[in-house]
Write an enzyme that holds these catalytic residues in place. Structure first.
Site, mmCIF file in Angstrom:
data_model
loop_
_atom_site.group_PDB
_atom_site.id
_atom_site.type_symbol
_atom_site.label_atom_id
_atom_site.label_comp_id
_atom_site.label_asym_id
_atom_site.label_seq_id
_atom_site.Cartn_x
_atom_site.Cartn_y
_atom_site.Cartn_z
ATOM 1 N N GLU A 262 -38.435 0.376 22.379
ATOM 2 C CA GLU A 262 -36.951 0.218 22.244
ATOM 3 C C GLU A 262 -36.244 -1.575 22.591
ATOM 4 O OE1 GLU A 262 -33.991 -0.814 23.364
ATOM 5 O OE2 GLU A 262 -34.033 -0.870 25.864
ATOM 6 N N CYS A 296 -29.726 -3.521 27.319
ATOM 7 C CA CYS A 296 -29.595 -3.797 26.558
ATOM 8 C C CYS A 296 -28.692 -2.803 25.855
ATOM 9 C CB CYS A 296 -30.527 -2.698 25.853
ATOM 10 S SG CYS A 296 -31.617 -2.045 26.724
#
Length: 492
Positions: A262, A296
């Site tokens: 990720e 994020c």
């Protein structure tokens, strides 16, 4: 509004009152083979808010990392569920202590740090409930050799390596730990060197509540430690959260081993001309300013229809006024600090460049030490560095686009994690949702939405693989198929 700074860029003064504090004891940064030990490198943890020493952690060096760990005893599903439930209770019982550690170490407001603990508890609880849902399949096979039965079951990898960032130091660990225990896979944690104290406390809580020591390792230290852990032949799976540069280094060493990566995003919130603008402004503020923008999946840019962009930016300015910047330890603070002054300097440079390119700072644009005030910018150039690179900061850049350009957005979108869309037209919303090359599209909310049961992950530059309670647990297993001679006979 011009871009300004507070009269000083020095760290905030220390908290007044009280006698001088004794330095904290050195916390061991390594847990391996069932015991804590000190690494050979002392690392001082200083508050990004006022510079005070909040912890000292003994980090490991690469040469201390072992290789070739042996097998562990298998745990029954009921035992794994019990461990997960007990660990959830452990974090609930020590919530204040855990939140204080996170807040002091990375400058997160203590109220947000408490929510971080709540999120970890929820992951552990849901993983406990999901233990019996990690099941296999059986298939009848017919062919010239006669009938057979193939039974496929998930088998845990020998060891999972989790490499995690600083911005959500507890949640990012538990997002890996809970599925690993659900799968029955041993896990080695390599947290960011900026969040080693909180990681060590989290491991202490897990162990105190019965997490099997042979299933858990912790190695604090720098990137060289991560590389040494990757060299362990027993590491079968890599769970990485961080930036592209770190991911490339990890993948180069990991080679063909499976993993989930990720890598962040420049997450967009799309505001169409028919959107509920007050609701969109609230979502934008939460996504852009929450955790000081250090997420994020936060809002990194707002793509607003040209005819409503000015009004929307004004509403966002009003929302920004509620985001108080202050001491992370005070309960009224909503924005604490960025991770350090270098992060602030990078943000400041990008904001100033955007202003030179025609953007207008409508709120914020102020800095002090490691603090950055919530900043709303309008008329931002779509090619500005501020909106083409990921900045972990409380920034809300508004880009005005035509309605046609918003409809055509999927044709040029580079890929990513999540996108939020505000429109009252369901057909339009579904058209965007189906065509955007991202892992998740959230309707009538920002890209910051998350839930432990909803698969999360990126497309393209944002990585590959999906994280959720069950998705992650399945990632940490390989499929083992046993073929029986005949369905009626069973094994011989």
């Amino acid at each position: 509004m011009s871009v300004v700074a507070h009269p000083t860029d020095e760290p905030n003064p220390g908290r007044p009152g009280g006698p001088a504090q004794e330095p904290p004891p050195v916390r061991p940064g390594v847990f391996e083979n069932g015991s804590w030990r000190h690494g050979e490198l002392l690392h001082e943890v200083r508050s990004p808010y006022d510079g005070r020493l909040v912890a000292t952690v003994s980090h490991a060096s690469a040469r201390e990392v072992p290789r070739g760990r042996g097998p562990v005893r298998a745990l029954a599903a009921a035992d794994r569920a019990r461990v997960l439930r007990d660990c959830a209770e452990g974090f609930e019982a020590r919530k204040a202590e855990m939140a204080a550690s996170i807040s002091a170490e990375i400058g997160m407001p203590v109220t947000d740090a408490e929510k971080e603990v709540d999120r970890a508890v929820r992951w552990l609880q849901l993983a406990a409930e999901a233990v019996h849902h990690l099941d296999g399949t059986s298939t009848r096979l017919s062919g010239p050799g006669g009938d057979r039965l193939a039974v496929t079951t998930p088998q845990p990898y020998r060891r999972v390596l989790a490499i995690t960032p600083y911005n959500r130091p507890l949640a990012q660990l538990i997002v890996k730990v809970a599925p690993a225990m659900l799968a029955g896979a041993p896990i080695t944690l390599k947290p960011s060197e900026r969040a080693g104290a909180s990681a060590a406390l989290a491991v202490e809580i897990l162990l105190d509540r019965g997490y099997p020591p042979e299933y858990l390792s912790l190695w604090t230290g720098g990137p060289d430690v991560a590389q040494a852990l990757l060299a362990d032949p027993a590491t079968d799976f890599v769970a990485f959260t961080g930036g592209a540069r770190g991911a490339n280094a990890v993948a180069a060493t990991a080679g063909p081993r499976p993993g989930c990566y990720e890598l962040g995003d420049v997450g967009a919130l799309v505001v169409c001309a028919d959107a509920d603008l007050p609701a969109a402004a609230r979502a934008a503020a939460q996504g852009a300013f929450g955790n000081a923008g250090q997420s994020c999946r936060g809002v990194k840019r707002i793509l607003a229809a040209h005819e409503v962009a000015e009004e929307f930016a004004g509403l966002l300015v009003e929302e920004s006024a509620a985001w108080r910047v202050g001491d992370p330890a005070e309960r009224g603070t909503r924005i604490g600090t960025l991770i350090d002054t270098d992060a602030v300097a990078r943000v400041r440079t990008a904001v100033e460049a955007a202003v030179r390119g025609g953007a207008e700072v409508m709120a914020g644009g102020e800095y002090r030490g490691a603090q950055c005030w919530p900043t709303v910018l309008n008329n931002v150039d779509p090619e500005a560095q501020l909106v083409t690179e990921e900045f972990l900061a409380p920034l809300a850049p508004v880009i005005a686009l035509t309605d046609r350009a918003l409809d055509d957005l999927p044709d040029s979108y580079p890929g990513g994690l999540q996108v939020g869309v505000f429109t009252r037209d369901l057909d339009r919303a579904m058209n965007l949702a189906q065509r955007l090359p991202v892992g998740t599209v959230v309707l009538d909310d920002g890209p910051q939405y998350d839930h432990p049961l909803a698969p999360f992950g990126g497309v393209g530059h944002s990585g590959h693989g999906r994280e959720s309670v069950l998705s992650s647990a399945r990632n940490m297993c390989f499929a083992k198929t046993i073929v029986f001679p005949a369905p009626t006979q069973g094994p011989r």
